[in-house]
Design an enzyme around this catalytic site. Structure first.
Site, PDB file in Angstrom:
ATOM      1  N   ASP A 166       0.826  -1.208   0.000  1.00 27.78           N
ATOM      2  CA  ASP A 166       0.000   0.000   0.000  1.00 27.78           C
ATOM      3  C   ASP A 166       0.867   1.268   0.000  1.00 27.78           C
ATOM      4  O   ASP A 166       1.995   1.253   0.493  1.00 27.78           O
ATOM      5  CB  ASP A 166      -0.916  -0.009   1.238  1.00 27.78           C
ATOM      6  CG  ASP A 166      -2.068   0.959   1.094  1.00 27.78           C
ATOM      7  OD1 ASP A 166      -2.413   1.328  -0.050  1.00 27.78           O
ATOM      8  OD2 ASP A 166      -2.628   1.372   2.118  1.00 27.78           O
ATOM      9  N   ASN A 201       1.296   3.404  -2.875  1.00 23.75           N
ATOM     10  CA  ASN A 201       1.858   3.827  -4.176  1.00 23.75           C
ATOM     11  C   ASN A 201       1.364   5.218  -4.569  1.00 23.75           C
ATOM     12  O   ASN A 201       2.133   6.052  -5.038  1.00 23.75           O
ATOM     13  CB  ASN A 201       1.431   2.855  -5.285  1.00 23.75           C
ATOM     14  CG  ASN A 201       2.025   1.482  -5.116  1.00 23.75           C
ATOM     15  OD1 ASN A 201       2.952   1.302  -4.342  1.00 23.75           O
ATOM     16  ND2 ASN A 201       1.491   0.507  -5.836  1.00 23.75           N
ATOM     17  N   ARG A 228      -0.689   9.203  -9.759  1.00 23.77           N
ATOM     18  CA  ARG A 228      -0.731   7.982  -8.942  1.00 23.77           C
ATOM     19  C   ARG A 228      -0.129   6.788  -9.689  1.00 23.77           C
ATOM     20  O   ARG A 228       0.519   5.919  -9.096  1.00 23.77           O
ATOM     21  CB  ARG A 228      -2.183   7.651  -8.568  1.00 23.77           C
ATOM     22  CG  ARG A 228      -2.840   8.623  -7.617  1.00 23.77           C
ATOM     23  CD  ARG A 228      -4.303   8.260  -7.409  1.00 23.77           C
ATOM     24  NE  ARG A 228      -4.459   6.879  -6.988  1.00 23.77           N
ATOM     25  CZ  ARG A 228      -4.262   6.443  -5.737  1.00 23.77           C
ATOM     26  NH1 ARG A 228      -3.939   7.293  -4.794  1.00 23.77           N
ATOM     27  NH2 ARG A 228      -4.415   5.173  -5.448  1.00 23.77           N
ATOM     28  N   THR A 285     -10.410  -7.151  -5.507  1.00 22.18           N
ATOM     29  CA  THR A 285     -11.742  -7.125  -6.132  1.00 22.18           C
ATOM     30  C   THR A 285     -12.383  -5.742  -5.933  1.00 22.18           C
ATOM     31  O   THR A 285     -13.288  -5.369  -6.670  1.00 22.18           O
ATOM     32  CB  THR A 285     -12.658  -8.214  -5.525  1.00 22.18           C
ATOM     33  OG1 THR A 285     -12.490  -8.221  -4.102  1.00 22.18           O
ATOM     34  CG2 THR A 285     -12.351  -9.583  -6.061  1.00 22.18           C
ATOM     35  N   GLU A 286     -11.888  -4.996  -4.949  1.00 22.03           N
ATOM     36  CA  GLU A 286     -12.437  -3.655  -4.677  1.00 22.03           C
ATOM     37  C   GLU A 286     -11.743  -2.581  -5.524  1.00 22.03           C
ATOM     38  O   GLU A 286     -12.264  -1.481  -5.682  1.00 22.03           O
ATOM     39  CB  GLU A 286     -12.277  -3.298  -3.189  1.00 22.03           C
ATOM     40  CG  GLU A 286     -13.231  -4.038  -2.252  1.00 22.03           C
ATOM     41  CD  GLU A 286     -12.909  -5.525  -2.105  1.00 22.03           C
ATOM     42  OE1 GLU A 286     -11.711  -5.879  -2.043  1.00 22.03           O
ATOM     43  OE2 GLU A 286     -13.849  -6.339  -2.087  1.00 22.03           O
ATOM     44  N   ASN A 287     -10.563  -2.914  -6.051  1.00 27.69           N
ATOM     45  CA  ASN A 287      -9.818  -1.892  -6.814  1.00 27.69           C
ATOM     46  C   ASN A 287     -10.503  -1.479  -8.120  1.00 27.69           C
ATOM     47  O   ASN A 287     -10.151  -0.460  -8.715  1.00 27.69           O
ATOM     48  CB  ASN A 287      -8.386  -2.371  -7.110  1.00 27.69           C
ATOM     49  CG  ASN A 287      -7.474  -2.337  -5.897  1.00 27.69           C
ATOM     50  OD1 ASN A 287      -6.513  -3.099  -5.795  1.00 27.69           O
ATOM     51  ND2 ASN A 287      -7.758  -1.452  -4.946  1.00 27.69           N
ATOM     52  N   TRP A 288     -11.513  -2.245  -8.551  1.00 28.11           N
ATOM     53  CA  TRP A 288     -12.244  -1.857  -9.775  1.00 28.11           C
ATOM     54  C   TRP A 288     -12.972  -0.535  -9.580  1.00 28.11           C
ATOM     55  O   TRP A 288     -13.377   0.111 -10.548  1.00 28.11           O
ATOM     56  CB  TRP A 288     -13.275  -2.935 -10.160  1.00 28.11           C
ATOM     57  CG  TRP A 288     -12.673  -4.250 -10.538  1.00 28.11           C
ATOM     58  CD1 TRP A 288     -12.676  -5.389  -9.798  1.00 28.11           C
ATOM     59  CD2 TRP A 288     -11.965  -4.579 -11.756  1.00 28.11           C
ATOM     60  NE1 TRP A 288     -12.015  -6.406 -10.458  1.00 28.11           N
ATOM     61  CE2 TRP A 288     -11.578  -5.925 -11.663  1.00 28.11           C
ATOM     62  CE3 TRP A 288     -11.621  -3.853 -12.896  1.00 28.11           C
ATOM     63  CZ2 TRP A 288     -10.872  -6.577 -12.671  1.00 28.11           C
ATOM     64  CZ3 TRP A 288     -10.912  -4.499 -13.909  1.00 28.11           C
ATOM     65  CH2 TRP A 288     -10.551  -5.841 -13.789  1.00 28.11           C
ATOM     66  N   SER A 327      -7.546  -5.527   4.860  1.00 24.99           N
ATOM     67  CA  SER A 327      -8.092  -5.227   3.524  1.00 24.99           C
ATOM     68  C   SER A 327      -8.480  -6.460   2.707  1.00 24.99           C
ATOM     69  O   SER A 327      -8.156  -6.544   1.521  1.00 24.99           O
ATOM     70  CB  SER A 327      -7.107  -4.360   2.733  1.00 24.99           C
ATOM     71  OG  SER A 327      -6.911  -3.139   3.379  1.00 24.99           O
TER      72      SER A 327
HETATM   73  C1  FPP Z   1      -1.929   0.243  -3.245  1.00 25.29           C
HETATM   74  O1  FPP Z   1      -1.486   1.557  -3.363  1.00 25.29           O
HETATM   75  C2  FPP Z   1      -1.519  -0.547  -4.351  1.00 25.29           C
HETATM   76  C3  FPP Z   1      -2.357  -1.096  -5.288  1.00 25.29           C
HETATM   77  C4  FPP Z   1      -3.801  -0.922  -5.320  1.00 25.29           C
HETATM   78  C5  FPP Z   1      -1.863  -1.897  -6.353  1.00 25.29           C
HETATM   79  C6  FPP Z   1      -0.525  -2.511  -6.106  1.00 25.29           C
HETATM   80  C7  FPP Z   1       0.098  -2.572  -7.396  1.00 25.29           C
HETATM   81  C8  FPP Z   1       1.397  -2.571  -7.632  1.00 25.29           C
HETATM   82  C9  FPP Z   1       2.478  -2.643  -6.637  1.00 25.29           C
HETATM   83  C10 FPP Z   1       1.829  -2.483  -8.998  1.00 25.29           C
HETATM   84  C11 FPP Z   1       1.322  -3.571  -9.855  1.00 25.29           C
HETATM   85  C12 FPP Z   1       1.905  -4.828  -9.541  1.00 25.29           C
HETATM   86  C13 FPP Z   1       2.486  -5.617 -10.429  1.00 25.29           C
HETATM   87  C14 FPP Z   1       2.905  -6.948 -10.031  1.00 25.29           C
HETATM   88  C15 FPP Z   1       2.700  -5.190 -11.810  1.00 25.29           C
HETATM   89  P1  FPP Z   1      -2.584   2.677  -3.374  1.00 25.29           P
HETATM   90  O2  FPP Z   1      -2.862   3.047  -4.778  1.00 25.29           O
HETATM   91  O3  FPP Z   1      -3.779   2.228  -2.613  1.00 25.29           O
HETATM   92  O4  FPP Z   1      -1.847   3.834  -2.647  1.00 25.29           O
HETATM   93  P2  FPP Z   1      -2.490   4.910  -1.671  1.00 25.29           P
HETATM   94  O5  FPP Z   1      -2.944   4.167  -0.442  1.00 25.29           O
HETATM   95  O6  FPP Z   1      -1.355   5.827  -1.401  1.00 25.29           O
HETATM   96  O7  FPP Z   1      -3.598   5.552  -2.428  1.00 25.29           O
END
Ligand code: FPP
Length: 262
Positions: free
Chosen positions: A38, A40, A51, A84-87, A214
């Site tokens: 988490d 990114n 992002r 499944t919630e990331n959509w 999560s």
């Molecule tokens: C959470 O950060 C991360 C994700 C929803 C996706 C994780 C994906 C990767 C590390 C990249 C893809 C992976 C591969 C294997 C290609 P967030 O976006 O929720 O960050 P935030 O909490 O700061 O908003």
């Protein structure tokens, strides 16, 4: 966007992985580590970047952590790449992550094979783009004979959905006369989960500072040790990983019993 990111490759790519493993007992390294990657988006925001740049950096970081984990003797690394919630995220972000998965699974195959990494997946296939499914199948096939670390990627994954699906599959087998209700125990049930044949995670790491699981590996983390850091995933260095392992080795894993030292 990808071209720009490839040009601005960070130091992650050049990391020579000369981390100090001082303080790690090689006899007590966890067999299975699970990571909730988490932070990114926040990492990118701090750098005034979109992002998506954070996801790119996150994928790069994952490559490093797989190598470090393998070098330490960890047998399985489960990583939450897409839930499944990331959509529910904006379509541009979802499309970017799908493209990133596509590219990652294409470009990394050679690297996986050189390093003996075996790839497997957790999550629902339904809903994923055909191209990503094709790359997933290809990665499975091309790495199936590797005997090094298992990289278990959770894509379109949710723990509750996984359990519900397993229950339905068990019910269907009971209905078909393949299984009796008396036969259903933990071992039998676990064979219906996406983690069939894998031991549960010994250690669950969450980056980004939030204290929640999560919907990740809900069944499997029943007795996992949890380690949390405020560091965002793209900043989760091998040094921090080692720190997590050092802390893990100080834990007293009782698993409901008495003093079972790691
Ligand atoms: C959470 O950060 C991360 C994700 C929803 C996706 C994780 C994906 C990767 C590390 C990249 C893809 C992976 C591969 C294997 C290609 P967030 O976006 O929720 O960050 P935030 O909490 O700061 O908003």
């Amino acid at each position: 966007m990808f071209d720009e990111m490839l040009k601005t490759r960070t130091a992650l790519e050049n990391n020579d992985l000369t981390v100090s493993i001082e303080g790690i007992d090689p006899e007590c390294v966890p067999q299975h580590v699970a990571v909730i990657m988490d932070g990114n988006g926040r990492w990118a925001k701090e750098r005034h970047k979109p992002r998506t740049y954070g996801h790119y950096a996150g994928a790069e970081r994952l490559k490093e952590i797989v190598r470090t984990a393998d070098g330490l003797g960890i047998k399985i690394l489960s990583a939450y790449a897409f839930s499944t919630e990331n959509w529910k995220r904006p379509i541009t972000e979802v499309s970017f992550i799908m493209k990133l998965l596509d590219i990652y699974l294409t470009n990394e195959i050679e690297n996986f094979n050189q390093n003996n990494v075996r790839v497997r997946f957790m999550g629902k296939r339904e809903g994923l783009p055909a191209k990503v499914l094709e790359k997933m199948d290809n990665a499975l096939e091309k790495t199936k004979s590797n005997h090094g670390i298992i990289l278990n990627l959770a894509i379109n994954y949710g723990g509750q959905t996984e359990i519900l699906h397993a229950v339905k599959k068990v019910a269907l087998d009971v209905k078909a006369g393949l299984l009796s209700i008396e036969e259903i125990d933990f071992t039998v049930f676990e064979a219906y989960l996406d983690t069939k044949d894998l031991p549960p995670p010994d250690l669950l790491i969450r980056t980004g500072g939030d204290f929640r699981v999560s919907n990740f590996m809900l069944w499997q983390i029943a007795y996992s040790e949890i380690w949390n850091t405020a560091a965002f995933w793209p900043d989760f260095s091998s040094e921090l990983f080692i720190k997590a392992l050092q802390d893990y080795q100080k834990r007293d894993r009782r698993v409901g019993g008495l003093n079972k030292k790691i």
